[in-house]
Enzyme design. Structure first.
Site, PDB file in Angstrom:
ATOM      1  N   ASP A 281      46.247   4.029  30.293  1.00 51.84           N
ATOM      2  CA  ASP A 281      45.352   2.880  29.588  1.00 51.84           C
ATOM      3  C   ASP A 281      45.821   1.616  29.481  1.00 51.84           C
ATOM      4  O   ASP A 281      46.961   1.334  29.655  1.00 51.84           O
ATOM      5  CB  ASP A 281      44.951   3.424  28.257  1.00 51.84           C
ATOM      6  CG  ASP A 281      45.794   3.274  27.262  1.00 51.84           C
ATOM      7  OD1 ASP A 281      46.795   3.745  27.571  1.00 51.84           O
ATOM      8  OD2 ASP A 281      45.776   3.113  25.896  1.00 51.84           O
TER       9      ASP A 281
ATOM     10  N   HIS B 192      47.030  10.680  35.681  1.00 53.37           N
ATOM     11  CA  HIS B 192      46.070  10.008  34.712  1.00 53.37           C
ATOM     12  C   HIS B 192      46.746   8.310  34.471  1.00 53.37           C
ATOM     13  O   HIS B 192      47.211   8.342  33.559  1.00 53.37           O
ATOM     14  CB  HIS B 192      45.941  10.657  33.409  1.00 53.37           C
ATOM     15  CG  HIS B 192      44.750  10.207  32.446  1.00 53.37           C
ATOM     16  ND1 HIS B 192      43.408  10.472  32.657  1.00 53.37           N
ATOM     17  CD2 HIS B 192      44.922   9.281  31.647  1.00 53.37           C
ATOM     18  CE1 HIS B 192      42.642   9.788  31.727  1.00 53.37           C
ATOM     19  NE2 HIS B 192      43.462   9.080  31.195  1.00 53.37           N
TER      20      HIS B 192
ATOM     21  N   ASP C  47      47.900  19.031  38.035  1.00 53.46           N
ATOM     22  CA  ASP C  47      47.783  17.547  38.609  1.00 53.46           C
ATOM     23  C   ASP C  47      46.611  17.196  39.081  1.00 53.46           C
ATOM     24  O   ASP C  47      45.983  17.251  40.084  1.00 53.46           O
ATOM     25  CB  ASP C  47      48.616  17.866  40.028  1.00 53.46           C
ATOM     26  CG  ASP C  47      48.960  16.586  40.684  1.00 53.46           C
ATOM     27  OD1 ASP C  47      48.685  15.210  39.851  1.00 53.46           O
ATOM     28  OD2 ASP C  47      49.064  16.391  41.868  1.00 53.46           O
TER      29      ASP C  47
ATOM     30  N   GLU D 158      49.291  12.298  32.369  1.00 45.98           N
ATOM     31  CA  GLU D 158      49.371  10.862  32.036  1.00 45.98           C
ATOM     32  C   GLU D 158      50.566  10.375  32.356  1.00 45.98           C
ATOM     33  O   GLU D 158      51.852  10.929  32.353  1.00 45.98           O
ATOM     34  CB  GLU D 158      48.900  10.384  30.866  1.00 45.98           C
ATOM     35  CG  GLU D 158      48.672   8.937  30.511  1.00 45.98           C
ATOM     36  CD  GLU D 158      47.704   8.587  29.505  1.00 45.98           C
ATOM     37  OE1 GLU D 158      47.051   9.471  28.863  1.00 45.98           O
ATOM     38  OE2 GLU D 158      47.539   7.306  29.160  1.00 45.98           O
TER      39      GLU D 158
HETATM   40  O1  9MR Z   1      52.473  10.482  23.764  1.00 51.10           O
HETATM   41  C1  9MR Z   1      51.658  10.491  22.616  1.00 51.10           C
HETATM   42  C2  9MR Z   1      51.566  12.182  22.460  1.00 51.10           C
HETATM   43  O2  9MR Z   1      52.695  12.328  21.512  1.00 51.10           O
HETATM   44  C3  9MR Z   1      50.312  12.330  21.050  1.00 51.10           C
HETATM   45  O3  9MR Z   1      50.474  13.604  20.777  1.00 51.10           O
HETATM   46  C4  9MR Z   1      49.107  11.819  22.017  1.00 51.10           C
HETATM   47  C5  9MR Z   1      47.853  12.131  21.175  1.00 51.10           C
HETATM   48  O4  9MR Z   1      47.892  11.058  19.912  1.00 51.10           O
HETATM   49  O5  9MR Z   1      49.232  10.511  22.101  1.00 51.10           O
HETATM   50  C6  9MR Z   1      50.206  10.204  23.199  1.00 51.10           C
HETATM   51  O6  9MR Z   1      50.208   8.849  23.554  1.00 51.10           O
HETATM   52  C7  9MR Z   1      49.014   8.494  24.243  1.00 51.10           C
HETATM   53  C8  9MR Z   1      48.539   7.100  23.580  1.00 51.10           C
HETATM   54  O7  9MR Z   1      48.002   7.687  22.166  1.00 51.10           O
HETATM   55  C9  9MR Z   1      47.711   6.224  24.314  1.00 51.10           C
HETATM   56  N1  9MR Z   1      48.140   6.019  25.674  1.00 51.10           N
HETATM   57  C10 9MR Z   1      48.569   7.205  26.479  1.00 51.10           C
HETATM   58  C11 9MR Z   1      49.635   7.862  25.726  1.00 51.10           C
HETATM   59  C12 9MR Z   1      50.086   9.179  26.565  1.00 51.10           C
HETATM   60  O8  9MR Z   1      49.437  10.135  26.524  1.00 51.10           O
END
Ligand code: 9MR
Length: 695
Positions: free
Chosen positions: A206, A524, A574, A583
C-alpha cells in the site's frame, strides 16, 4: 515439438481466453505436464517426492542441505549428484524420514556439504531432478536488489531508468499537502491544517507511511551499517546518490529519516502514528494516486519507535558531520523530545474502529497496547548515544526479554544494541545479563536448526503474519550471537537456516521476487501489479505462510483462490489477493538485507587473493586509467566476455565484487580510500590481476 533448452527458461506465461465476466478468467487452471524438446512417449507418473533446496546458491565452504519431502514416510531412497560433465560426484541413500508437523510432510535431509567446488550440479532422486549451484558468492545480485527494494518503494519521487531500469516510474504522493486529522490537533495545528511530510518509503504493497513499522525497519538498516561498516563503506549500489559523500545505505536510510522527522509535532515532541489516506487506494501507480492524506493521532508506540531510531541515527550520522552539519544534534534532540512526550503520555495506544478518534481511518493499524518493550528499547538507544544517566536509570535489563523481534516487540532490538556496545556499557548496566538473554534465544534457534526435521529456525508458533520476516530476524540473532561469542556453530546454523528463504521450506517457493527456480511472482504490491510489467519489482521478500488467523484468513475469498493446505508452514498462496501471505513490507526486507550482507561479510572474511604465475599485467585485458580516482574501466582487447571484476586490498582482502556479462566493465571506486589495490578480472574462465593506484 519445438526444441527448447529448458535450462534457459525463466518464466512460463499462460494466456487464457477472456471469460464472459469482464475479461477476467475466474477458474483454476491445472496443468499436469509440460515438456520441452522431443515429444514424450508417455507422461511419467507423478513422483511421490519433492526436492526442497536453496534455489539461489549454496555457499562454498559452508554446510549444505537438501530436504526431501513426501506425503508418506519413506527411507533409503537413492540419490545422485552429478556435475556439469555428468560425472557422479556424490551418491547415497536417504535415511528415514521424520514427520514435520508444521507442513504435515515427511522429511529426510541429505548432506551435500562435500560438493564444494564452485559450479552447477544436478541432484536426482526417484524421477525428480533439480539443479543447484555452489559458489563463493552467488548472492551479489540478490543483495543489491533486496537493498534497492527501498529505492523502488520511495514515496514522492520519480524513479529514473538509469537506476530503476524497466521499473522506472513517475513521481507520486508528493505529501507536501498533508492535513492534520481531527484526532491529531494541537496548538497551532488545527484540524485540516496543512503540513509538508514528503519522502519516506511506502510501508508495503500500500502507499501509506507508518511510524511504528518504520521503527524496526530503519533501525535494522542502521544496525546493518553499524555492525558491518567496512562492508558498506566499500559497497556501491545503483541508486541516485551512489558514490556521494555517504555510504549508499545511509543515503537510503536518510530518505526515510527525513520523512520521519516531519512526523514529530514541533509543539510538544509527540509523533503522529501514521501518514495515511482514510482508505487503501485501488491497484494504481503512485502517479495516479489522488486520495487526501492525513497525519493522525499521536501514540506512545510511535513516539518511542521514533525516539529509538533517531537516537541510533544521531550516533551514526555524527561521523558525517560535514555532509549534513548539525544533523546528528538535530536527531538527538528529536529523540529526547519524543521520549519526554512518551513519558508524559505513557499509555496512548493507537486503535481504529468505531468509537475511537480515528473511526474514519481504515488503513494499516500497527496498534500495540504493550509498550514496555518500546520504552526499554528507546531508553537503551538514548543512553548509548548520549550516556546521560537519566536514560540509564530507565533501563531495567532484567525486564528485557529474548525471542524474535517484530514490529510490536522491540526487546531483542535493545539486546542487539547492548551487545554491540558491550565494552563501553559494562560499567553502567548489566551487560552480561542482556547478552545471556540474547544467547539463550540464539541457542534455541541453533538447536532447532540442528535438530528439527527441516533443519530451520522456524517453530510452529513462528508462522504468524510476515513469517518470512521472522526468519530474517532469526538469522540476525544467530549472527549477533556469533559476534558476541565467536562460536562458529551459530554462524553454521545461520548459513544452513538461510536456505529456508530460498526454497528449503514448506512450500518449495523461493520467497524473494526475481530469484530462484520457483520464485514468487504475484506479490500483493500495488506497483508490481499496476506497472504493466509482468515480472514483479525484484528483491522483495513476501510475507510467507501463516496461520495467525486460523482456520482461514479469507483474504482471497470470492476470487476462486484458496490456500493449498491449512498447515502453518505451507498455508501460502502466490496471488495478489493474499495480502496476509503475499504482501511485502519494509520490515521484512530489512532483516533480509542485514543477514545477506552480514553473511557475505563472513564469507569473504577469510578469502584472500592468490595471484597465479604470469597473471599480472597480461595484455589481453586493459585496466585504465591508472592511477585512478573514481571510475575504473576494464576492457578485453580480444573482445572476450568479462564475467566478474573484484577489487582486493594489497593484503589480499576482498573489498568489492561485481558480476559482469560484457566485453567491457566499469567499477566506481570513488569511495575507497587512496592506496594500492589489486583488481582481479575473470574472463572466459581465466583470471587476470592488475595493480592499481587509487588517488
Ligand atoms: O505486518 C502486519 C501484521 O503483523 C498485522 O497482523 C497485519 C494486520 O493488522 O498488518 C500487517 O501490516 C500491514 C499494515 O497494516 C498495512 N501495510 C501492509 C502491512 C503488511 O501486510
Amino acid at each position: 515439438p519445438c526444441p527448447v533448452d529448458p535450462s534457459k527458461i525463466r518464466f512460463l506465461q499462460f494466456f487464457v481466453n477472456p471469460g464472459t465476466n469482464g475479461g477476467q478468467y475466474n477458474g483454476t487452471l491445472t496443468i499436469d505436464w509440460i515438456s520441452f524438446g522431443a515429444p514424450l512417449e508417455a507422461i511419467p507418473p507423478a513422483s511421490a517426492f519433492d526436492i526442497r533446496y536453496n534455489q539461489v546458491s549454496y555457499l562454498k565452504g559452508r554446510n549444505k542441505t537438501i530436504s526431501i519431502a513426501a506425503q508418506s514416510s519413506f527411507s533409503n531412497q537413492a540419490y545422485t549428484v552429478l556435475d556439469n560433465s555428468d560425472n557422479v560426484v556424490l551418491s547415497g541413500t536417504t535415511g528415514s524420514s521424520s514427520l514435520w508437523s508444521d507442513s504435515g510432510e515427511h522429511i529426510a535431509n541429505v548432506d551435500i556439504t562435500s560438493v564444494d567446488d564452485e559450479g552447477t550440479y544436478r541432484f536426482q532422486l526417484d524421477q525428480e531432478q533439480i539443479t543447484f549451484k555452489v559458489s563463493q558468492d552467488g548472492y551479489a545480485d540478490l543483495r543489491e536488489e533486496a537493498f534497492k527494494y527501498y529505492y523502488y518503494n520511495r514515496s514522492s519521487t520519480a524513479l529514473e531508468a538509469t537506476h530503476a531500469g524497466v521499473y522506472a516510474r513517475q513521481a507520486g504522493t508528493p505529501d507536501t499537502q498533508v492535513k492534520i486529522h481531527s484526532s491529531a490537533v494541537s496548538p497551532g495545528r488545527p484540524e485540516n491544517f496543512v503540513i509538508s511530510s514528503p519522502k519516506g518509503w511506502y510501508d508495503a504493497g500500500d502507499y501509506n507511511k507508518y511510524v511504528v513499522n518504520s521503527g524496526i525497519s530503519t533501525y535494522t538498516l542502521l544496525a546493518a551499517f553499524e555492525h558491518y561498516k567496512t562492508e558498506w563503506e566499500n559497497l556501491q549500489y545503483n541508486i541516485p546518490e551512489q558514490g556521494g559523500n555517504l555510504p549508499d545505505i545511509l543515503d537510503e536510510v536518510l530518505w526515510n529519516l527525513d520523512w520521519m522527522l516531519t512526523m514529530q509535532d514541533p509543539h510538544d515532541g509527540g509523533v503522529y502514528h501514521k501518514l495515511t489516506a482514510k482508505n487503501f487506494s485501488g491497484r494504481i501507480m503512485p502517479a495516479q494516486y489522488n486520495l487526501d492524506r492525513y497525519v493522525v493521532q499521536k501514540s506512545t508506540a510511535a513516539a518511542l519507535n521514533f525516539a529509538a531510531v533517531t537516537a541510533v541515527a544521531s550516533r551514526v550520522f555524527s561521523s558525517y558531520e560535514s555532509v549534513r552539519p548539525g544533523f546528528s544534534a538535530q536527531l538527538e534532540q528529536a529523540a529526547k523530545d519524543a521520549y519526554d512526550w512518551a513519558q508524559a503520555n505513557p499509555a496512548v495506544y493507537y486503535r481504529q474502529g468505531s468509537g475511537t478518534p480515528v473511526s474514519d481511518i481504515n488503513t494499516g493499524e500497527y496498534g500495540d497496547s504493550n509498550v514496555t518493550d518500546e520504552f526499554q528499547w528507546a531508553a537503551v538507544e538514548l543512553f548509548i548515544t548520549t550516556r546521560e544517566n537519566t536514560y540509564r536509570d530507565d533501563i531495567n535489563v532484567s525486564s528485557i526479554g529474548g525471542g524474535t523481534p517484530s514490529w510490536p516487540y522491540s526487546d531483542p532490538l535493545a539486546l542487539i544494541s547492548i551487545a554491540q556496545y558491550t565494552t563501553s556499557l559494562a560499567s553502567s548496566i548489566n551487560v552480561t545479563a542482556a547478552n545471556n538473554t540474547l544467547l539463550e534465544t540464539a541457542d534455541e534457534l541453533k538447536n532447532r536448526v540442528n535438530s528439527s526435521p527441516m533443519k530451520i529456525t522456524m517453530d510452529t508458533n513462528d508462522y504468524s503474519w510476515g513469517s518470512n520476516g521472522a526468519v530474517g530476524n532469526q538469522l540476525m540473532l544467530l549472527i549477533r550471537a556469533y559476534e558476541l561469542s565467536k562460536d562458529e556453530s551459530y554462524l553454521d546454523a545461520a548459513y544452513t537456516a538461510m536456505d529456508y528463504i530460498f526454497g528449503r521450506n514448506g512450500t518449495g517457493y523461493s520467497y524473494v521476487t526475481g530469484f530462484g527456480d520457483r520464485q514468487v511472482f504475484e506479490p500483493h504490491h500495488r506497483i508490481s501489479d499496476a506497472d504493466g510489467i509482468s515480472a514483479p519489482v525484484p528483491g522483495m521478500i513476501v510475507g510467507g505462510p501463516q496461520n495467525e488467523n486460523n482456520p482461514d484468513t479469507g483474504d482471497c475469498s470470492g476470487s476462486g483462490v484458496s490456500f493449498p493446505t491449512n498447515f502453518p508452514a505451507s498455508k501460502y498462496v502466490d496471488h495478489w489477493c493474499s495480502y496476509s501471505t503475499n504482501e511485502i513490507t519494509i520490515n521484512w526486507n530489512a532483516p533480509l538485507v542485514y543477514a545477506m550482507h552480514a553473511l557475505n561479510f563472513y564469507q569473504n572474511e577469510n578469502v584472500t587473493l592468490s595471484v597465479g604465475e604470469n597473471e599480472i599485467n597480461q595484455n589481453t585485458i586493459k585496466v585504465f586509467p591508472n592511477p585512478i580516482s573514481d571510475v575504473l574501466n576494464i576492457q578485453s582487447s580480444l573482445a572476450n566476455t568479462i564475467s566478474k571484476v573484484e577489487l582486493y586490498s594489497i593484503q589480499g582482502k576482498k573489498i568489492l565484487s561485481k558480476e559482469i556479462d560484457n566485453t567491457t566493465a566499469s567499477l566506481n571506486i570513488s569511495n575507497i580510500t587512496s592506496g594500492l589495490y589489486l583488481v582481479k578480472i575473470i574472463s572466459e574462465g581465466q583470471s587476470h590481476t592488475s595493480k592499481i593506484i587509487k588517488q
